[in-house]
Scaffold this motif. Sequence first.
Motif, mmCIF file in Angstrom:
data_model
loop_
_atom_site.group_PDB
_atom_site.id
_atom_site.type_symbol
_atom_site.label_atom_id
_atom_site.label_comp_id
_atom_site.label_asym_id
_atom_site.label_seq_id
_atom_site.Cartn_x
_atom_site.Cartn_y
_atom_site.Cartn_z
ATOM 1 N N GLY A 2 0.977 -1.122 0.042
ATOM 2 C CA GLY A 2 -0.059 0.042 0.185
ATOM 3 C C GLY A 2 0.807 1.280 -0.089
ATOM 4 N N LYS A 3 0.245 2.263 0.631
ATOM 5 C CA LYS A 3 1.060 3.565 0.557
ATOM 6 C C LYS A 3 2.182 3.607 1.625
ATOM 7 N N GLY A 4 2.312 2.741 2.610
ATOM 8 C CA GLY A 4 3.460 2.778 3.680
ATOM 9 C C GLY A 4 2.964 3.862 4.690
ATOM 10 N N ILE A 5 4.163 3.753 5.346
ATOM 11 C CA ILE A 5 4.151 4.680 6.714
ATOM 12 C C ILE A 5 5.366 5.724 6.422
ATOM 13 N N GLY A 54 4.672 0.485 0.723
ATOM 14 C CA GLY A 54 4.225 -0.323 1.746
ATOM 15 C C GLY A 54 4.858 -0.631 2.986
ATOM 16 N N ALA A 55 4.463 -1.724 3.821
ATOM 17 C CA ALA A 55 5.141 -1.787 5.165
ATOM 18 C C ALA A 55 5.301 -3.340 5.314
ATOM 19 N N ILE A 56 6.238 -3.749 6.213
ATOM 20 C CA ILE A 56 6.571 -5.088 6.432
ATOM 21 C C ILE A 56 6.400 -5.037 8.028
ATOM 22 N N PHE A 57 5.532 -5.794 8.698
ATOM 23 C CA PHE A 57 5.533 -6.063 9.905
ATOM 24 C C PHE A 57 5.867 -7.300 10.362
ATOM 25 N N GLN A 58 6.926 -7.410 11.174
ATOM 26 C CA GLN A 58 7.347 -8.813 11.647
ATOM 27 C C GLN A 58 7.369 -8.786 13.178
ATOM 28 N N PHE A 59 7.172 -10.207 13.569
ATOM 29 C CA PHE A 59 6.965 -10.576 15.276
ATOM 30 C C PHE A 59 7.964 -11.769 15.172
ATOM 31 N N SER A 60 8.645 -11.932 16.242
ATOM 32 C CA SER A 60 9.298 -13.300 16.559
ATOM 33 C C SER A 60 8.897 -13.704 17.844
ATOM 34 N N ILE A 98 8.620 -7.212 18.221
ATOM 35 C CA ILE A 98 7.657 -6.797 16.955
ATOM 36 C C ILE A 98 8.431 -5.627 16.596
ATOM 37 N N GLN A 99 8.222 -5.489 15.250
ATOM 38 C CA GLN A 99 9.046 -4.371 14.436
ATOM 39 C C GLN A 99 8.438 -4.172 13.414
ATOM 40 N N VAL A 100 8.747 -2.814 12.869
ATOM 41 C CA VAL A 100 8.160 -2.574 11.276
ATOM 42 C C VAL A 100 9.075 -1.837 10.522
ATOM 43 N N LYS A 101 9.004 -2.246 9.343
ATOM 44 C CA LYS A 101 9.757 -1.404 8.364
ATOM 45 C C LYS A 101 9.120 -1.101 7.223
ATOM 46 N N SER A 102 9.305 0.310 6.661
ATOM 47 C CA SER A 102 8.429 0.892 5.802
ATOM 48 C C SER A 102 9.103 1.814 5.167
#
Length: 563
Positions: free
Chosen positions: A499-502, A551-557, A542-546
Amino acid sequence: MTIKTKLQLGLLFLFGVIVLLGGMGMYYLNQLKEESANILTDNYESISYVQKMQESLDLDTHTDSLAMITFEKNLQQQEKNLTEKGEKEETIELRKVWNLYKTQHDLQFLPSIKAHLFEIATINQNAIFRKNEAAQIISQEALNYLKIITIICLLFSFTFVINFPAYLASPIKQLTEGIKAITAKNYEQRLHFSSNDEFGALATAFNLMAQKLDEYEHSSLAQILSEKKRIEAIINKLNDAVIGLDDHQHILFVNSVALDLLHLNQDKLVGKSALDVALHSDLMRSLLNQSSDNQEIKIYTGGKESYFSKEWILVENEEKLLGKVIILQNITKYHELDAAKTNFIATISHELKTPISSIKMSLSLLENPKIGELNTEQQDLLQNIKDESQRLLGITGELLDLTQVESGKINLAFEAVSPIQIIDYASMAVGFQAQQKSIEFQIDLAPALPQVWADAEKTAWVLVNLLTNAIRYSEVQSKILISVIQEQNQVVFGVQDFGKGIDAKYLDRVFDKYFQAPNSPKGTGLGLAIAKQFIEAQQGHIQVKSEFGQGAIFQFSLPIYQG
């Protein structure tokens, strides 16, 4: 002229002396080299050719063909090395006589040949003597010039070496004596430099400093003590606990609030090392621990538990650390208000669930054809009511989760869970929303994924929340990537939308409670904050990259199941 300029000129002069001496030496040495090379190439080689030709004539040239060849070869070399006046003519005559001798084999030509060889040798020998004399003249001339220039340069250099260090050392010596006088509290000491360079500016600054110190020395001590007492009174009247330290961690002052919290007398604190006090005081040890600056401190005082926030203030002067001030602000009332707010939200949310459930049941009855058929407009209104009630139920659920998080009582049911099980549950839960926007899920699972040690329900809730946000911000007929990989002793889940990202300036705030980026779809702003608490409560991250527009990528471990 500044000292820097003077130093540059002095060093430039010494550099010029070196360049001048070196340049002249190289020039004359090069001339001597050229003269020596000319003697070797022009004259010595010609004499060598003549000698070899004479040796060939001493042999029987009629019977020894090798002697003929040797003579001819050296004669040809001589014809290529005609460098002196008269040498060319003698060589031409030698060639003529040699050619007659080769064709007629008459011995009467031999004296003439030897005579021409002698003349060529004599010409080159005279040239060697002449060039040697020229080289000696150049050598003597170079030696004379170098002597003169060396003497001049030595005189100037000696003068420079004697005078310039004294020029630098004398003001420094005076400055040292002045500093010693100031140290001995002789504030009437002054420096008098006649130069207009940095030493002059230094003398001006020193004299101004001495003047100010003299004024300070003679100022009213009573006024200083009065100001000190007034400042101490102000600090004592503060409602916050205040502790002042110098640059060596010694306690300078403590107000009455801090004394009550530490349960110590002022005479046991002021002037003492804070590190020594910390050996016997848990509170002081906690205050000196800068790693806990952003944490609340709970202290039992006044017959109840109170909460304080700690703040460090560094006291600096021209980038030099003079000391530190520790301020403890009592935030107990805010803590109590926050607890009351949490209880209120929990009560209201719990009470709202009953009427919302009744509304949903009524909606289900209205949808039943046995109750009566609805026209198109009524069905649209009914669907709107259903959607809004579902949204209200979601908000109520999030508020309940928030109260659970804020109270610190997150109930977790840990078990060994397969990552595929969590992915399947979450993707099915949001499948209908994805179909409405024709969004495709692309699932990328690493091979042989281990189980994770987690609360399956809470983890699935987090993944559903991330997928819901990704669907909300994705365009129609797009895709969302769901990935699961193993990194050391963690399993990492990822949700990527296009999408439009952050915007970068909002990345640090996406997990804050109630935060919503400008121009984003309506929501409570609680989902990501709750997700962060759920993941961290399971020892995950948890973290976010954008990038805005990409767009955006949400990751959690989550930790791997070690059973």
